[in-house]
Design a protein around this motif. Structure first.
Motif, PDB file in Angstrom:
ATOM      1  N   PHE A  37      46.496  68.507  67.076  1.00  0.00           N
ATOM      2  CA  PHE A  37      46.318  68.744  68.397  1.00  0.00           C
ATOM      3  C   PHE A  37      47.021  67.461  69.094  1.00  0.00           C
ATOM      4  CE2 PHE A  37      43.573  71.594  66.490  1.00  0.00           C
ATOM      5  CZ  PHE A  37      43.508  72.897  67.460  1.00  0.00           C
ATOM      6  N   ASP A  38      47.445  67.655  70.424  1.00  0.00           N
ATOM      7  CA  ASP A  38      47.661  66.825  71.359  1.00  0.00           C
ATOM      8  C   ASP A  38      46.595  65.835  71.436  1.00  0.00           C
ATOM      9  OD1 ASP A  38      47.801  66.250  74.819  1.00  0.00           O
ATOM     10  OD2 ASP A  38      49.755  65.839  73.574  1.00  0.00           O
ATOM     11  N   ASP A  39      46.477  64.656  71.852  1.00  0.00           N
ATOM     12  CA  ASP A  39      45.536  63.844  72.100  1.00  0.00           C
ATOM     13  C   ASP A  39      44.561  64.322  73.227  1.00  0.00           C
ATOM     14  OD1 ASP A  39      45.876  62.244  69.730  1.00  0.00           O
ATOM     15  OD2 ASP A  39      46.956  60.620  71.079  1.00  0.00           O
ATOM     16  N   GLY A  40      45.217  64.738  74.474  1.00  0.00           N
ATOM     17  CA  GLY A  40      44.767  65.304  75.500  1.00  0.00           C
ATOM     18  C   GLY A  40      43.540  66.638  75.039  1.00  0.00           C
ATOM     19  N   VAL A  41      44.184  67.443  74.429  1.00  0.00           N
ATOM     20  CA  VAL A  41      43.328  68.596  74.172  1.00  0.00           C
ATOM     21  C   VAL A  41      42.256  68.305  73.160  1.00  0.00           C
ATOM     22  CG1 VAL A  41      43.451  70.989  72.480  1.00  0.00           C
ATOM     23  CG2 VAL A  41      45.466  70.080  74.133  1.00  0.00           C
ATOM     24  N   ALA A  42      42.668  67.220  72.185  1.00  0.00           N
ATOM     25  CA  ALA A  42      41.338  67.043  71.385  1.00  0.00           C
ATOM     26  C   ALA A  42      40.329  66.117  72.193  1.00  0.00           C
ATOM     27  CB  ALA A  42      41.798  65.962  70.240  1.00  0.00           C
ATOM     28  N   GLY A  43      40.621  65.400  73.064  1.00  0.00           N
ATOM     29  CA  GLY A  43      39.906  64.668  74.053  1.00  0.00           C
ATOM     30  C   GLY A  43      39.014  65.546  75.030  1.00  0.00           C
ATOM     31  N   LEU A  44      39.563  66.515  75.369  1.00  0.00           N
ATOM     32  CA  LEU A  44      39.066  67.444  76.243  1.00  0.00           C
ATOM     33  C   LEU A  44      38.031  68.440  75.649  1.00  0.00           C
ATOM     34  CD1 LEU A  44      38.705  68.862  79.028  1.00  0.00           C
ATOM     35  CD2 LEU A  44      40.483  70.506  78.438  1.00  0.00           C
ATOM     36  N   MET A  45      38.195  68.709  74.389  1.00  0.00           N
ATOM     37  CA  MET A  45      37.281  69.481  73.635  1.00  0.00           C
ATOM     38  C   MET A  45      36.177  68.481  72.865  1.00  0.00           C
ATOM     39  SD  MET A  45      38.405  72.451  73.481  1.00  0.00           S
ATOM     40  CE  MET A  45      37.274  73.159  72.340  1.00  0.00           C
ATOM     41  N   ASN A  46      36.382  67.347  72.624  1.00  0.00           N
ATOM     42  CA  ASN A  46      35.310  66.426  72.611  1.00  0.00           C
ATOM     43  C   ASN A  46      34.480  66.329  73.626  1.00  0.00           C
ATOM     44  OD1 ASN A  46      33.998  64.447  70.748  1.00  0.00           O
ATOM     45  ND2 ASN A  46      34.868  62.805  71.920  1.00  0.00           N
ATOM     46  N   LYS A  47      35.042  66.045  74.793  1.00  0.00           N
ATOM     47  CA  LYS A  47      34.224  65.964  75.992  1.00  0.00           C
ATOM     48  C   LYS A  47      33.383  67.316  76.502  1.00  0.00           C
ATOM     49  CE  LYS A  47      34.959  64.812  80.835  1.00  0.00           C
ATOM     50  NZ  LYS A  47      35.855  64.458  82.116  1.00  0.00           N
ATOM     51  N   ILE A  48      33.782  68.304  76.089  1.00  0.00           N
ATOM     52  CA  ILE A  48      33.194  69.519  76.416  1.00  0.00           C
ATOM     53  C   ILE A  48      31.967  69.447  75.433  1.00  0.00           C
ATOM     54  CG2 ILE A  48      33.342  72.139  76.046  1.00  0.00           C
ATOM     55  CD1 ILE A  48      36.277  72.061  77.114  1.00  0.00           C
ATOM     56  N   ALA A  49      32.203  69.474  74.060  1.00  0.00           N
ATOM     57  CA  ALA A  49      31.122  69.407  72.960  1.00  0.00           C
ATOM     58  C   ALA A  49      30.134  68.437  73.568  1.00  0.00           C
ATOM     59  CB  ALA A  49      31.709  69.252  71.712  1.00  0.00           C
ATOM     60  N   SER A  50      30.487  67.192  73.853  1.00  0.00           N
ATOM     61  CA  SER A  50      29.688  66.238  74.256  1.00  0.00           C
ATOM     62  C   SER A  50      28.619  66.727  75.227  1.00  0.00           C
ATOM     63  CB  SER A  50      30.189  64.786  74.356  1.00  0.00           C
ATOM     64  OG  SER A  50      31.091  64.328  73.423  1.00  0.00           O
ATOM     65  N   VAL A  51      29.019  67.138  76.145  1.00  0.00           N
ATOM     66  CA  VAL A  51      28.501  67.645  77.291  1.00  0.00           C
ATOM     67  C   VAL A  51      26.954  68.569  76.845  1.00  0.00           C
ATOM     68  CG1 VAL A  51      28.233  68.924  79.481  1.00  0.00           C
ATOM     69  CG2 VAL A  51      30.076  67.296  78.860  1.00  0.00           C
ATOM     70  N   ASN A  52      27.491  69.544  76.043  1.00  0.00           N
ATOM     71  CA  ASN A  52      26.708  70.632  75.535  1.00  0.00           C
ATOM     72  C   ASN A  52      25.790  70.242  74.150  1.00  0.00           C
ATOM     73  OD1 ASN A  52      27.210  72.454  77.380  1.00  0.00           O
ATOM     74  ND2 ASN A  52      28.934  72.795  76.266  1.00  0.00           N
ATOM     75  N   LEU A  53      26.214  69.160  73.596  1.00  0.00           N
ATOM     76  CA  LEU A  53      25.415  68.800  72.510  1.00  0.00           C
ATOM     77  C   LEU A  53      25.203  67.440  72.092  1.00  0.00           C
ATOM     78  CD1 LEU A  53      27.958  70.782  70.010  1.00  0.00           C
ATOM     79  CD2 LEU A  53      25.754  71.572  70.636  1.00  0.00           C
TER      80      LEU A  53
END
Length: 123
Positions: A37-53
């Motif tokens: 994945f593009d680093d930006g996509v992976a970073g965004l997904m990590n940010k979304i997951a970190s907020v909830n988990l």
């Protein structure tokens, strides 16, 4: 890297300690990994997951141990191997038992369970 044959493949991997062979029910910890994945996509997904988990401290410590088990030559390596092999052997024995039992039923067939404790019989 997954090699040149898969350079254009996007893969997301998940691991949960409560669903791994350790079977640490009640312990919450895990990881996800993005490959291809593009680093930006992976970073965004990590940010979304970190907020909830956010697993508790014990879950984070357990995940650290799962990701970096004892290595040969370390004091706890022998015990780790003994316990790991006993767990995996027990899981394999039970998976074979359930598949064998299902295949003995009239009108039921079931392929060998592979990689997990899930059996999918055909009725």
């Amino acid at each position: 890297s997954m090699g040149d044959d898969y350079k254009d493949v996007q893969l997301v991997s998940f691991m949960s300690t409560s669903k791994g062979f350790y079977g640490e029910c009640g312990r919450r910890g895990g990881y996800m990994e993005f490959v291809g994945f593009d680093d930006g996509v992976a970073g965004l997904m990590n940010k979304i997951a970190s907020v909830n988990l956010c697993s508790n401290t014990a879950g984070q410590i357990l995940m650290s141990l799962v990701m970096d088990p004892p290595k040969e030559g370390e004091p706890s390596y022998g015990l780790y191997v003994e316990e790991r092999d006993a767990i995996l052997s027990s899981l394999k024995r039970r998976a074979k038992l359930i598949v064998s039992s299902l295949n003995k039923l009239e009108g039921v067939s079931c392929n060998e369970a592979e990689g997990a404790m899930y059996a999918f019989p055909t009725i």
